[in-house]
Write a protein that holds these residues in place. Structure first.
Motif, PDB file in Angstrom:
ATOM      1  N   GLU A 192      50.558  52.032  49.264  1.00  0.00           N
ATOM      2  CA  GLU A 192      49.713  51.772  48.089  1.00  0.00           C
ATOM      3  C   GLU A 192      50.376  50.772  47.147  1.00  0.00           C
ATOM      4  OE1 GLU A 192      46.507  52.564  45.247  1.00  0.00           O
ATOM      5  OE2 GLU A 192      46.699  53.309  47.302  1.00  0.00           O
ATOM      6  N   ALA A 193      51.685  50.835  47.019  1.00  0.00           N
ATOM      7  CA  ALA A 193      52.406  49.937  46.107  1.00  0.00           C
ATOM      8  C   ALA A 193      52.220  48.478  46.516  1.00  0.00           C
ATOM      9  CB  ALA A 193      53.889  50.301  46.071  1.00  0.00           C
ATOM     10  N   ASP A 194      52.292  48.199  47.804  1.00  0.00           N
ATOM     11  CA  ASP A 194      52.121  46.827  48.286  1.00  0.00           C
ATOM     12  C   ASP A 194      50.728  46.300  47.994  1.00  0.00           C
ATOM     13  OD1 ASP A 194      54.712  46.413  49.775  1.00  0.00           O
ATOM     14  OD2 ASP A 194      53.975  48.169  50.849  1.00  0.00           O
ATOM     15  N   ILE A 195      49.722  47.122  48.225  1.00  0.00           N
ATOM     16  CA  ILE A 195      48.343  46.690  48.024  1.00  0.00           C
ATOM     17  C   ILE A 195      48.089  46.384  46.554  1.00  0.00           C
ATOM     18  CG2 ILE A 195      45.921  47.401  48.220  1.00  0.00           C
ATOM     19  CD1 ILE A 195      46.847  49.064  50.696  1.00  0.00           C
ATOM     20  N   ARG A 196      48.629  47.217  45.678  1.00  0.00           N
ATOM     21  CA  ARG A 196      48.438  46.992  44.243  1.00  0.00           C
ATOM     22  C   ARG A 196      49.103  45.695  43.796  1.00  0.00           C
ATOM     23  NH1 ARG A 196      48.057  52.567  40.835  1.00  0.00           N
ATOM     24  NH2 ARG A 196      46.963  53.798  42.417  1.00  0.00           N
ATOM     25  N   LEU A 197      50.273  45.417  44.306  1.00  0.00           N
ATOM     26  CA  LEU A 197      50.951  44.168  43.970  1.00  0.00           C
ATOM     27  C   LEU A 197      50.221  42.976  44.557  1.00  0.00           C
ATOM     28  CD1 LEU A 197      53.356  42.488  42.914  1.00  0.00           C
ATOM     29  CD2 LEU A 197      54.545  43.046  45.061  1.00  0.00           C
ATOM     30  N   TRP A 198      49.789  43.089  45.801  1.00  0.00           N
ATOM     31  CA  TRP A 198      49.261  41.941  46.524  1.00  0.00           C
ATOM     32  C   TRP A 198      47.987  41.379  45.915  1.00  0.00           C
ATOM     33  CZ3 TRP A 198      44.916  40.748  49.560  1.00  0.00           C
ATOM     34  CH2 TRP A 198      45.042  39.594  50.331  1.00  0.00           C
ATOM     35  N   THR A 199      47.113  42.222  45.368  1.00  0.00           N
ATOM     36  CA  THR A 199      45.860  41.683  44.833  1.00  0.00           C
ATOM     37  C   THR A 199      46.101  40.823  43.592  1.00  0.00           C
ATOM     38  OG1 THR A 199      45.421  43.745  43.619  1.00  0.00           O
ATOM     39  CG2 THR A 199      44.397  43.489  45.795  1.00  0.00           C
ATOM     40  N   THR A 200      47.243  41.005  42.942  1.00  0.00           N
ATOM     41  CA  THR A 200      47.627  40.079  41.878  1.00  0.00           C
ATOM     42  C   THR A 200      48.254  38.824  42.468  1.00  0.00           C
ATOM     43  OG1 THR A 200      47.968  41.839  40.249  1.00  0.00           O
ATOM     44  CG2 THR A 200      49.112  39.761  39.851  1.00  0.00           C
ATOM     45  N   LEU A 201      49.110  38.993  43.463  1.00  0.00           N
ATOM     46  CA  LEU A 201      49.765  37.835  44.075  1.00  0.00           C
ATOM     47  C   LEU A 201      48.770  36.857  44.680  1.00  0.00           C
ATOM     48  CD1 LEU A 201      52.804  39.482  45.933  1.00  0.00           C
ATOM     49  CD2 LEU A 201      52.738  38.482  43.633  1.00  0.00           C
ATOM     50  N   VAL A 202      47.739  37.372  45.334  1.00  0.00           N
ATOM     51  CA  VAL A 202      46.813  36.486  46.031  1.00  0.00           C
ATOM     52  C   VAL A 202      46.008  35.633  45.054  1.00  0.00           C
ATOM     53  CG1 VAL A 202      44.768  37.974  46.208  1.00  0.00           C
ATOM     54  CG2 VAL A 202      45.332  36.417  48.093  1.00  0.00           C
ATOM     55  N   ARG A 203      45.903  36.078  43.804  1.00  0.00           N
ATOM     56  CA  ARG A 203      45.179  35.330  42.776  1.00  0.00           C
ATOM     57  C   ARG A 203      46.104  34.455  41.932  1.00  0.00           C
ATOM     58  NH1 ARG A 203      42.586  39.679  44.158  1.00  0.00           N
ATOM     59  NH2 ARG A 203      40.324  39.875  43.880  1.00  0.00           N
ATOM     60  N   PHE A 204      47.401  34.556  42.161  1.00  0.00           N
ATOM     61  CA  PHE A 204      48.353  33.993  41.211  1.00  0.00           C
ATOM     62  C   PHE A 204      48.221  32.477  41.061  1.00  0.00           C
ATOM     63  CE2 PHE A 204      52.271  32.889  39.155  1.00  0.00           C
ATOM     64  CZ  PHE A 204      52.481  33.953  38.281  1.00  0.00           C
ATOM     65  N   ASP A 205      48.347  31.754  42.145  1.00  0.00           N
ATOM     66  CA  ASP A 205      48.320  30.297  42.039  1.00  0.00           C
ATOM     67  C   ASP A 205      46.923  29.769  41.731  1.00  0.00           C
ATOM     68  OD1 ASP A 205      50.973  30.507  42.624  1.00  0.00           O
ATOM     69  OD2 ASP A 205      50.910  29.345  44.480  1.00  0.00           O
ATOM     70  N   ALA A 206      45.903  30.440  42.246  1.00  0.00           N
ATOM     71  CA  ALA A 206      44.524  29.973  42.058  1.00  0.00           C
ATOM     72  C   ALA A 206      44.023  30.220  40.643  1.00  0.00           C
ATOM     73  CB  ALA A 206      43.594  30.668  43.061  1.00  0.00           C
ATOM     74  N   VAL A 207      44.527  31.258  39.991  1.00  0.00           N
ATOM     75  CA  VAL A 207      43.974  31.644  38.682  1.00  0.00           C
ATOM     76  C   VAL A 207      45.049  31.839  37.616  1.00  0.00           C
ATOM     77  CG1 VAL A 207      42.631  33.366  37.423  1.00  0.00           C
ATOM     78  CG2 VAL A 207      41.964  32.752  39.747  1.00  0.00           C
ATOM     79  N   TYR A 208      45.981  32.744  37.849  1.00  0.00           N
ATOM     80  CA  TYR A 208      46.863  33.177  36.773  1.00  0.00           C
ATOM     81  C   TYR A 208      47.860  32.098  36.343  1.00  0.00           C
ATOM     82  CZ  TYR A 208      45.003  37.674  38.347  1.00  0.00           C
ATOM     83  OH  TYR A 208      44.176  38.701  38.726  1.00  0.00           O
ATOM     84  N   HIS A 209      48.311  31.301  37.289  1.00  0.00           N
ATOM     85  CA  HIS A 209      49.298  30.262  36.972  1.00  0.00           C
ATOM     86  C   HIS A 209      48.785  29.318  35.895  1.00  0.00           C
ATOM     87  CE1 HIS A 209      51.325  26.332  37.545  1.00  0.00           C
ATOM     88  NE2 HIS A 209      52.400  27.080  37.722  1.00  0.00           N
ATOM     89  N   GLY A 210      47.583  28.824  36.047  1.00  0.00           N
ATOM     90  CA  GLY A 210      47.027  27.886  35.078  1.00  0.00           C
ATOM     91  C   GLY A 210      46.145  28.532  34.035  1.00  0.00           C
TER      92      GLY A 210
ATOM     93  N   TYR B 201      36.706  33.916  37.041  1.00  0.00           N
ATOM     94  CA  TYR B 201      37.679  33.677  35.982  1.00  0.00           C
ATOM     95  C   TYR B 201      37.360  32.422  35.163  1.00  0.00           C
ATOM     96  CZ  TYR B 201      40.857  37.344  37.608  1.00  0.00           C
ATOM     97  OH  TYR B 201      41.428  38.552  37.939  1.00  0.00           O
ATOM     98  N   TYR B 202      37.069  31.335  35.842  1.00  0.00           N
ATOM     99  CA  TYR B 202      36.917  30.078  35.123  1.00  0.00           C
ATOM    100  C   TYR B 202      35.570  29.936  34.427  1.00  0.00           C
ATOM    101  CZ  TYR B 202      41.306  28.541  37.157  1.00  0.00           C
ATOM    102  OH  TYR B 202      42.631  28.432  37.494  1.00  0.00           O
ATOM    103  N   VAL B 203      34.556  30.654  34.869  1.00  0.00           N
ATOM    104  CA  VAL B 203      33.234  30.543  34.256  1.00  0.00           C
ATOM    105  C   VAL B 203      32.984  31.647  33.232  1.00  0.00           C
ATOM    106  CG1 VAL B 203      30.735  30.540  34.699  1.00  0.00           C
ATOM    107  CG2 VAL B 203      32.280  29.375  36.279  1.00  0.00           C
ATOM    108  N   THR B 204      33.555  32.831  33.451  1.00  0.00           N
ATOM    109  CA  THR B 204      33.280  33.978  32.586  1.00  0.00           C
ATOM    110  C   THR B 204      34.103  33.980  31.307  1.00  0.00           C
ATOM    111  OG1 THR B 204      32.677  35.345  34.491  1.00  0.00           O
ATOM    112  CG2 THR B 204      33.252  36.504  32.485  1.00  0.00           C
TER     113      THR B 204
END
Length: 285
Positions: free
Chosen positions: A204-222, A261-264
């Motif tokens: 469960e710990a990996d899954i919780r971390l991963w859904t943030t990681l997979v969005r990181f460069d596409a959304v959270y970074h910028g 993220y970018y429209v809402t």
């Protein structure tokens, strides 16, 4: 950012609202419908756990439109099972006085049309504990260690990117930014000689971390100004994230993620322009 105005402290820090509906229903195949946004990391992990545990036939799935409007999450047309156009209708049916933000994931009782739970941390745990007690995602002998990872990951990483992105003061932003990358650095170091976070197996710990990681460069970074470095520039985390992508990357919807993220978030991106990059093919190279 109007939807989040009630979740901002006097110091400009983002304070996530508590979950209003916290029932833990007993398994009854076919009775409950899991409502998710494919853009939302909290909902995404419910999609992953449902898939990994083979619960697709037991719990039906409804996907809302990625663009959330003033009424909240809307279905892409009337939901054929629940017969509603907005998730808010199921919230109102459960509690007509509820004035908080309507959130996903939500488990809705198809017999009453009411939201049973929007308690996203518990939903995935109960998929393991109640629906599939033989699950290896949250095994009893590793729970203490899993929980020890889950807590800081939630505060500093999962919610940390939101604390940075929705901060309305420089001080609150910098505190969130520092805590986020301190947390990521800790995990980067751990992954130097570990394949997964706990017990050398997916949990469960990996899954919780991963859904943030997979969005990181596409959304959270910028978009959320989490820009010390990209995920692709942290070698252990990047290799780890790609390994997990190979296991359940088919649950990722880049279009929903980026458009949501970018429209809402008008307060952060008032033009509503959705960036063309990064290239999602980098995940499979």
């Amino acid at each position: 950012m109007a939807q989040f105005s009630q979740e901002t402290s006097t110091t400009g820090a983002f304070v996530r609202q508590p979950n209003r509906f916290t029932a833990r229903p007993e398994p009854e195949p076919g009775r409950y419908r899991l409502v998710v946004s494919l853009a939302c990391p909290w909902a995404h992990r419910a999609v992953i756990v449902r898939k990994l545990l083979g619960l697709e036939d037991d719990i039906s799935l409804a996907v809302v439109d990625p663009i959330r409007d003033e009424k909240g999450w809307r279905f892409q047309g009337t939901d054929p099972v629940l017969g509603i156009d907005y998730l808010k209708e199921a919230y109102d049916k459960a509690d007509g006085s509820y004035e908080g933000r309507v959130t996903v994931p939500a488990l809705v009782d198809t017999t009453t049309g009411e939201v049973v739970t929007n308690d996203y941390p518990q939903i995935t745990l109960d998929f393991s504990l109640k629906w599939r007690p033989e699950s290896t995602l949250y095994p009893e002998h590793l729970r203490e260690e899993i929980d020890a990872w889950i807590e800081p990951i939630f505060h500093h990483v999962n919610n940390g990117v939101y604390k940075a992105g929705f901060a309305t003061s420089q001080e609150a932003y910098e505190q969130a930014y520092t805590a986020l990358f301190t947390g990521l650095d800790r995990i980067e170091e751990h992954l130097t000689d570990h394949t997964y976070l706990v017990g050398e197996q997916l949990t469960e710990a990996d899954i919780r971390l991963w859904t943030t990681l997979v969005r990181f460069d596409a959304v959270y970074h910028g978009h959320f100004k989490c820009n010390r470095n990209k995920l692709t520039e942290m070698p252990n985390l990047w290799a780890y994230a790609k390994r997990l992508f190979a296991q359940f990357g088919d649950t990722v919807d880049w279009d929903h993620i980026k458009r949501h993220y970018y429209v809402t978030h008008h307060g952060i991106n008032p033009t509503g322009i959705v960036p063309a990059g990064p290239d999602p093919e980098v995940w499979t190279r």
